[in-house]
Design a protein around this motif. Sequence first.
Motif, mmCIF file in Angstrom:
data_model
loop_
_atom_site.group_PDB
_atom_site.id
_atom_site.type_symbol
_atom_site.label_atom_id
_atom_site.label_comp_id
_atom_site.label_asym_id
_atom_site.label_seq_id
_atom_site.Cartn_x
_atom_site.Cartn_y
_atom_site.Cartn_z
ATOM 1 N N LEU A 138 0.862 -1.217 0.086
ATOM 2 C CA LEU A 138 0.125 -0.141 -0.036
ATOM 3 C C LEU A 138 0.764 1.289 0.109
ATOM 4 O O LEU A 138 0.338 2.368 -0.181
ATOM 5 N N VAL A 139 2.039 1.217 0.396
ATOM 6 C CA VAL A 139 2.900 2.453 0.545
ATOM 7 C C VAL A 139 3.216 3.042 -0.977
ATOM 8 O O VAL A 139 3.050 4.038 -1.063
ATOM 9 N N GLY A 140 3.238 2.215 -2.049
ATOM 10 C CA GLY A 140 3.400 2.625 -3.291
ATOM 11 C C GLY A 140 2.097 3.576 -3.918
ATOM 12 O O GLY A 140 2.180 4.190 -4.966
ATOM 13 N N PHE A 141 1.049 3.697 -3.243
ATOM 14 C CA PHE A 141 -0.126 4.358 -3.640
ATOM 15 C C PHE A 141 -0.275 5.645 -3.102
ATOM 16 O O PHE A 141 -1.085 6.475 -3.060
ATOM 17 N N GLY A 142 0.830 6.148 -2.216
ATOM 18 C CA GLY A 142 1.069 7.596 -1.811
ATOM 19 C C GLY A 142 0.476 7.446 -0.218
ATOM 20 O O GLY A 142 -0.183 6.716 0.259
ATOM 21 N N ASP A 143 1.129 8.650 0.388
ATOM 22 C CA ASP A 143 0.646 8.757 1.982
ATOM 23 C C ASP A 143 -0.809 8.723 2.320
ATOM 24 O O ASP A 143 -1.249 8.139 3.463
ATOM 25 N N ASP A 144 -1.646 9.554 1.444
ATOM 26 C CA ASP A 144 -3.097 9.476 1.931
ATOM 27 C C ASP A 144 -3.729 8.175 1.660
ATOM 28 O O ASP A 144 -4.551 7.685 2.752
ATOM 29 N N ASN A 145 -3.391 7.236 0.707
ATOM 30 C CA ASN A 145 -3.939 6.014 0.487
ATOM 31 C C ASN A 145 -3.491 4.858 1.702
ATOM 32 O O ASN A 145 -4.038 4.086 2.176
ATOM 33 N N ARG A 146 -2.245 5.115 1.980
ATOM 34 C CA ARG A 146 -1.477 4.358 2.983
ATOM 35 C C ARG A 146 -2.295 4.586 4.407
ATOM 36 O O ARG A 146 -2.647 3.807 5.067
ATOM 37 N N ALA A 147 -2.515 5.921 4.575
ATOM 38 C CA ALA A 147 -3.061 6.248 5.785
ATOM 39 C C ALA A 147 -4.519 5.695 5.900
ATOM 40 O O ALA A 147 -4.940 5.399 7.066
ATOM 41 N N ALA A 148 -5.286 5.740 5.062
ATOM 42 C CA ALA A 148 -6.502 5.039 4.735
ATOM 43 C C ALA A 148 -6.449 3.644 5.498
ATOM 44 O O ALA A 148 -7.516 3.355 6.309
ATOM 45 N N PHE A 149 -5.604 2.969 5.283
ATOM 46 C CA PHE A 149 -5.443 1.535 5.853
ATOM 47 C C PHE A 149 -4.758 1.560 7.214
ATOM 48 O O PHE A 149 -5.160 0.699 7.946
ATOM 49 N N ALA A 150 -3.913 2.287 7.249
ATOM 50 C CA ALA A 150 -2.949 2.471 8.639
ATOM 51 C C ALA A 150 -3.719 2.610 9.767
ATOM 52 O O ALA A 150 -3.688 1.930 10.814
ATOM 53 N N VAL A 151 -4.938 3.273 9.833
ATOM 54 C CA VAL A 151 -5.696 3.660 10.660
ATOM 55 C C VAL A 151 -6.301 2.463 11.219
ATOM 56 O O VAL A 151 -6.925 2.195 12.539
ATOM 57 N N LEU A 152 -6.589 1.303 10.445
ATOM 58 C CA LEU A 152 -7.262 0.228 10.759
ATOM 59 C C LEU A 152 -6.500 -0.718 11.591
ATOM 60 O O LEU A 152 -7.096 -1.669 12.171
ATOM 61 N N LEU A 153 -5.093 -0.463 11.766
ATOM 62 C CA LEU A 153 -4.269 -1.156 12.822
ATOM 63 C C LEU A 153 -4.515 -0.556 14.100
ATOM 64 O O LEU A 153 -4.032 -1.407 15.045
#
Length: 158
Positions: A138-153
């Motif tokens: 997911l990192v390759g899709f940019g910080d905003d898109n990474r953050a969309a999933f990171a909050v799920l952790l």
Amino acid sequence: MSVHHDHDEPVPKVPLAMIGGIAVLSLLLAASASFGLVARDAVPEASRAAAGTQEVASRALFFHDAPDGGVLISDAATGARVAKVEPGTGGFIRSTMRGLVLVRQRSGIGAETPFELTEWSDGGLTLSDPATGERRELVGFGDDNRAAFAVLLEGETA
């Protein structure tokens, strides 16, 4: 008035040779990585193992369609709701999950197995499907898109 077409015009050889050379070079590079002649640094699993990257956090998640068109995300271990993607929002989460679910459907696999979201010590974030073996870095899709999933952790959020 007559129009004359000269079909005996020579084909420009230099550009044609360059195009052919690029195609051959591309095939050789792809084959060399496949056969192990070139290091596969672009493959996250290989580069993580070589760098000694460790798992920082991981969470098994279920993604379900809500009656209102949203997406409900729940923790597989506890059943607690982690988040809800409201209708018309969360395009990156929706499209990523749609792709993974499509692979499951084509394989005849249902929704019984949760997806695995993993954060790595190098900052990487991987969404994987243990049922099919599919992975999305997911990192390759940019910080905003990474953050969309990171909050799920994080803990229960909704």
